[in-house]
Motif scaffolding. Structure first.
Motif, PDB file in Angstrom:
ATOM      1  N   LYS A 295      37.744  37.380  47.546  1.00 24.30           N
ATOM      2  CA  LYS A 295      37.762  37.205  46.092  1.00 24.30           C
ATOM      3  C   LYS A 295      38.310  35.832  45.752  1.00 24.30           C
TER       4      LYS A 295
ATOM      5  N   GLY B 248      40.473  33.697  42.805  1.00 27.61           N
ATOM      6  CA  GLY B 248      41.436  33.949  41.742  1.00 27.61           C
ATOM      7  C   GLY B 248      41.820  32.647  41.069  1.00 27.61           C
TER       8      GLY B 248
ATOM      9  N   ALA C 292      46.673  36.946  46.975  1.00 24.79           N
ATOM     10  CA  ALA C 292      46.169  36.772  45.608  1.00 24.79           C
ATOM     11  C   ALA C 292      46.354  38.038  44.756  1.00 24.79           C
ATOM     12  N   SER C 293      47.481  38.709  44.941  1.00 18.38           N
ATOM     13  CA  SER C 293      47.846  39.902  44.154  1.00 18.38           C
ATOM     14  C   SER C 293      46.843  41.047  44.262  1.00 18.38           C
TER      15      SER C 293
ATOM     16  N   GLY D  26      39.011  36.372  37.251  1.00 23.05           N
ATOM     17  CA  GLY D  26      39.110  36.926  35.894  1.00 23.05           C
ATOM     18  C   GLY D  26      38.528  35.991  34.841  1.00 23.05           C
TER      19      GLY D  26
HETATM   20  C1  OOG Z   1      46.630  36.138  41.043  1.00 26.98           C
HETATM   21  C2  OOG Z   1      45.293  36.738  41.222  1.00 26.98           C
HETATM   22  C3  OOG Z   1      44.304  36.059  40.354  1.00 26.98           C
HETATM   23  C4  OOG Z   1      42.072  36.194  39.241  1.00 26.98           C
HETATM   24  O1  OOG Z   1      41.018  36.776  39.056  1.00 26.98           O
HETATM   25  O2  OOG Z   1      42.372  35.161  38.627  1.00 26.98           O
HETATM   26  C5  OOG Z   1      43.004  36.764  40.233  1.00 26.98           C
HETATM   27  C6  OOG Z   1      47.363  36.709  39.854  1.00 26.98           C
HETATM   28  O3  OOG Z   1      47.053  36.347  38.718  1.00 26.98           O
HETATM   29  O4  OOG Z   1      48.280  37.509  40.084  1.00 26.98           O
HETATM   30  O5  OOG Z   1      42.674  37.755  40.831  1.00 26.98           O
END
Ligand code: OOG
Ligand code: MG
Length: 278
Positions: free
Chosen positions: A78, A80, A176-177, A249
Motif C-alpha cells: 500500500k 500512504g 505505515a499504520s 487516502g
Molecule cells: C500512515 C498511513 C497512511 C494513507 O493512506 O495515507 C495511509 C498514517 O496516517 O497513520 O495509509
C-alpha cells in the motif's frame, strides 16, 4: 513476492554507521508486540532520533518477515501519505509504503473497537494489476495499461504510537499504520472511469466528514502505483499481477468511536459501509 525480497535484502549490506541488526530486530518486535497487545507505545525516534528512512524500512521488513513466519499472507503493498489531506493531517511530507496482510481484511459489515488501539478510517482506490510491473521509470500511463481493475476501499489505520503521532521514519517502521481494510463489491476496468475526477464522500452516522477526488492522490491514483513501483525497485522488488494495491487516502482519516456507522460513496464505484461495535 516476499521470499525474493528476503534474498535481495541479504545481499544488501548495511553501512558501518547504520543501526545494527540486533537493534532493528528489537524495534521490530517492540512494534509487533504493541500491535498484538493493542497497546500504544512511544515513538521509536524518541530513543533513536538518528533513525533513517532506510533503517525504518529495515524495521518494517523485520515486522513483515515475522508476520510471514506466523503464516500470514501479504495481499498487497500500500501507499500512504499520498494526498495533501493526509500529509497535512499527519505532519509528514513524503509518501511511504507498507504491506497489507490477509488477516487485516474485514469481511463482514462490522468491526470491534477492542481489536484496535485507536483506529481511524480513510477512503481509497485500490488497483489490481493484470501484469507485473518492475521499476524504475514506471509512469502512471504504464500502470493504467497494466491494470486489470480498480476497487473502492476503506482503510482502517491504527498507528501503534501514542496519540497517533509520529515522524516519517516512525510511521515507516510501523508498517505505515496498516491494520484493516474493507473492499467494496463494485469493480471496474480503469478505462471505464476518470480516476482523477472520481469523487468520494466519507460519512459517519449520516454526516459527511470529509470528501475529495482521485486527483488528491499525487494527481492521479495510477501515479501513486507508479511511485510505489519505483520505490520498490530500489530494493529489487516489483509489483505483481493479482496483488491488491491501496493507493493512499483521498480523504483525511477520521477517528472511529463505538456505534459509528461508516459509509463512503465513490462516483461510479458504489459504496463501502461498516459499523463499529465495542
Ligand atoms: C500512515 C498511513 C497512511 C494513507 O493512506 O495515507 C495511509 C498514517 O496516517 O497513520 O495509509
Ligand atoms: Mg491508507
Amino acid at each position: 513476492m516476499w521470499p525474493q525480497s528476503l534474498q535481495v535484502q541479504e545481499e544488501y549490506k548495511l553501512g558501518e554507521d547504520t543501526m545494527n541488526k540486533e537493534i532493528i530486530e528489537k524495534l521490530g518486535r517492540h512494534l509487533l508486540d504493541a500491535q498484538e497487545n493493542r497497546r500504544e507505545v512511544s515513538k521509536i525516534t524518541t530513543e533513536h532520533p538518528e533513525l533513517t528512512v532506510e533503517q525504518a524500512y529495515d524495521i518494517q521488513e523485520q515486522i513483515v518477515r515475522s508476520k510471514l513466519e506466523q503464516g500470514l499472507r501479504i495481499i498487497g503493498p500500500k501507499m500512504g501519505l499520498t494526498s495533501q489531506a493526509k500529509m497535512k493531517q499527519m505532519n509528514v511530507d513524503d509518501p511511504i509504503y507498507g504491506y497489507v496482510f490477509d488477516n487485516m481484511v474485514v469481511t463482514g459489515q462490522d468491526i470491534s473497537l477492542s481489536d484496535y488501539i485507536h483506529p481511524k478510517v480513510e477512503a481509497e482506490i485500490a488497483f489490481v494489476l493484470g501484469q507485473d510491473i518492475q521499476g524504475p521509470g514506471i509512469t502512471g500511463a504504464q500502470v493504467l495499461a497494466a491494470t486489470e481493475y480498480v476497487i473502492p476501499a476503506l482503510e482502517i489505520i491504527d498507528s501503534r504510537y501514542e496519540n497517533f503521532q509520529f515522524t516519517l521514519p516512525d510511521v515507516i517502521a510501523d508498517n505505515a499504520s496498516s491494520s484493516g481494510v474493507i473492499f467494496g463489491n463494485v469493480i471496474k476496468r480503469p478505462e471505464q472511469l476518470e480516476l482523477d475526477l472520481l469523487g468520494v464522500t466519507l460519512s459517519i452516522n449520516g454526516k459527511i466528514k470529509d470528501l475529495g477526488a482521485g486527483a488528491a492522490v499525487v494527481g492521479h491514483p495510477a501515479h501513486s502505483v507508479a511511485m510505489l513501483a519505483n520505490m520498490l525497485a530500489r530494493k529489487g522488488l516489483k509489483l505483481r499481477a493479482g496483488e491488491i494495491i491501496l493507493t493512499g487516502g483521498i480523504t483525511g482519516a477520521i477517528l472511529l468511536s463505538e456505534g459509528d456507522s461508516v459509509s463512503a460513496r465513490f462516483d461510479g464505484l458504489g459504496s463501502v459501509d461498516f459499523t463499529v461495535g465495542a
